[in-house]
Every structure is written in structure tokens, then in C-alpha cells.
Write a protein that holds these residues in place. Structure first.
Motif, PDB file in Angstrom:
ATOM      1  N   VAL A  40       0.929  -1.063  -0.085  1.00 48.20           N
ATOM      2  CA  VAL A  40      -0.019   0.114   0.035  1.00 48.20           C
ATOM      3  C   VAL A  40       0.869   1.383  -0.117  1.00 48.20           C
ATOM      4  O   VAL A  40       0.443   2.393  -0.512  1.00 48.20           O
ATOM      5  N   ASP A  41       1.918   1.128   0.513  1.00 45.43           N
ATOM      6  CA  ASP A  41       3.056   2.299   0.443  1.00 45.43           C
ATOM      7  C   ASP A  41       3.772   2.633  -0.946  1.00 45.43           C
ATOM      8  O   ASP A  41       4.383   3.650  -0.951  1.00 45.43           O
ATOM      9  N   ARG A  55       6.343  14.194   7.192  1.00 48.41           N
ATOM     10  CA  ARG A  55       4.694  14.185   6.482  1.00 48.41           C
ATOM     11  C   ARG A  55       4.225  13.095   7.080  1.00 48.41           C
ATOM     12  O   ARG A  55       4.674  11.927   7.369  1.00 48.41           O
ATOM     13  N   CYS A  56       2.850  13.231   7.548  1.00 48.04           N
ATOM     14  CA  CYS A  56       1.788  12.330   8.029  1.00 48.04           C
ATOM     15  C   CYS A  56       1.546  11.596   6.777  1.00 48.04           C
ATOM     16  O   CYS A  56       0.720  12.432   6.149  1.00 48.04           O
ATOM     17  N   SER A  57       1.617  10.375   6.551  1.00 47.84           N
ATOM     18  CA  SER A  57       0.979   9.642   5.726  1.00 47.84           C
ATOM     19  C   SER A  57      -0.669   9.637   5.458  1.00 47.84           C
ATOM     20  O   SER A  57      -1.232   9.520   4.438  1.00 47.84           O
ATOM     21  N   ILE A  58      -1.273   9.453   6.831  1.00 48.43           N
ATOM     22  CA  ILE A  58      -2.823   9.369   6.919  1.00 48.43           C
ATOM     23  C   ILE A  58      -3.293  10.842   6.287  1.00 48.43           C
ATOM     24  O   ILE A  58      -3.007  11.730   6.971  1.00 48.43           O
ATOM     25  N   HIS A  64      -3.706   6.187   1.619  1.00 46.10           N
ATOM     26  CA  HIS A  64      -3.823   6.267   3.123  1.00 46.10           C
ATOM     27  C   HIS A  64      -4.932   7.306   3.637  1.00 46.10           C
ATOM     28  O   HIS A  64      -4.897   7.925   4.469  1.00 46.10           O
ATOM     29  N   SER A  65      -5.891   7.648   2.581  1.00 46.32           N
ATOM     30  CA  SER A  65      -6.929   8.445   2.718  1.00 46.32           C
ATOM     31  C   SER A  65      -8.104   7.811   3.718  1.00 46.32           C
ATOM     32  O   SER A  65      -8.250   6.535   3.825  1.00 46.32           O
ATOM     33  N   MET A  92      -2.074   1.345   8.807  1.00 51.52           N
ATOM     34  CA  MET A  92      -2.686   2.682   8.909  1.00 51.52           C
ATOM     35  C   MET A  92      -2.437   3.124  10.381  1.00 51.52           C
ATOM     36  O   MET A  92      -1.932   4.399  10.598  1.00 51.52           O
ATOM     37  N   PHE A  93      -2.867   2.022  11.304  1.00 48.89           N
ATOM     38  CA  PHE A  93      -2.363   2.386  12.750  1.00 48.89           C
ATOM     39  C   PHE A  93      -1.086   2.880  12.914  1.00 48.89           C
ATOM     40  O   PHE A  93      -0.655   3.820  13.743  1.00 48.89           O
TER      41      PHE A  93
END
Length: 101
Positions: A40-41, A55-58, A64-65, A92-93
Motif C-alpha cells: 500500500v506504500d 509528513r503524516c501519511s494518513i 492512506h486517505s 494505517m495505525f
């Protein structure tokens, strides 16, 4: 350095523990599937720069949306997709924990 150690431990070791506890009969297969959800990355390749430690990926990368996370939550209720969903949600967590550092 501690953040990196925690991040990658959660990405690789914790799925093994989750697999052992919840999918014991096929824990190796479950662990492999959950580790493969790190693909997913690949959405990081769409960003400029590709990697930014601050940077926050979420909410930033497409996979990561919040919409994607909602889809991963829905997948959890499909038995055939549950292991993938657990892997994605835990991913995601783990990435969210980085946002808190």
C-alpha cells in the motif's frame, strides 16, 4: 532513530503476533499476507518528495486517505478479505503513530 525502530517493528513483527494470536491455524500465511499489505506504500511514489520524515501519511497519500481506510474497515466484514483488511488497518495505525511523534 527510536521512531524508525518502532515503525518498522510494528510493520514487520506485530503482524506476526497478530497472525499468531488470531489466525493461529495458518499464522505463517496470515503473517505473509499482512506483511504484503505494505505494498500500500507504493502510493508514496506519487508524492514529491517521495519520502518526507516529517509528513503524516494518513490523509496525504491516496491509499492512506480516509476513504481508503473506510474501505479497509468494510473489507474487515468480508471473511475472505479479513486478513488483508487487518493488515491494511494495522498498517494505517502504524503510520498514524508516526503522525503523533
Amino acid at each position: 532513530m527510536l521512531q524508525t525502530l518502532v515503525h518498522y517493528s510494528l510493520h514487520f513483527l506485530m503482524p506476526g503476533l497478530i497472525a499468531w494470536v488470531f489466525f493461529r491455524k495458518n499464522w505463517k500465511k496470515a503473517w505473509l499476507i499482512m506483511v504484503l499489505t505494505m505494498l500500500v506504500d507504493l502510493d508514496h511514489l506519487l508524492a514529491d518528495p517521495i519520502f518526507d520524515p516529517n509528513r503524516c501519511s494518513i490523509g496525504f497519500h491516496p491509499l492512506h486517505s480516509y476513504w481508503a481506510i473506510g474501505a479497509y474497515c468494510a473489507m474487515f466484514f468480508i471473511p475472505q478479505a479479513r486478513i488483508v483488511a487487518v493488515g491494511l488497518l494495522f498498517h494505517m495505525f502504524t503510520d498514524y503513530i508516526d503522525c503523533l511523534w
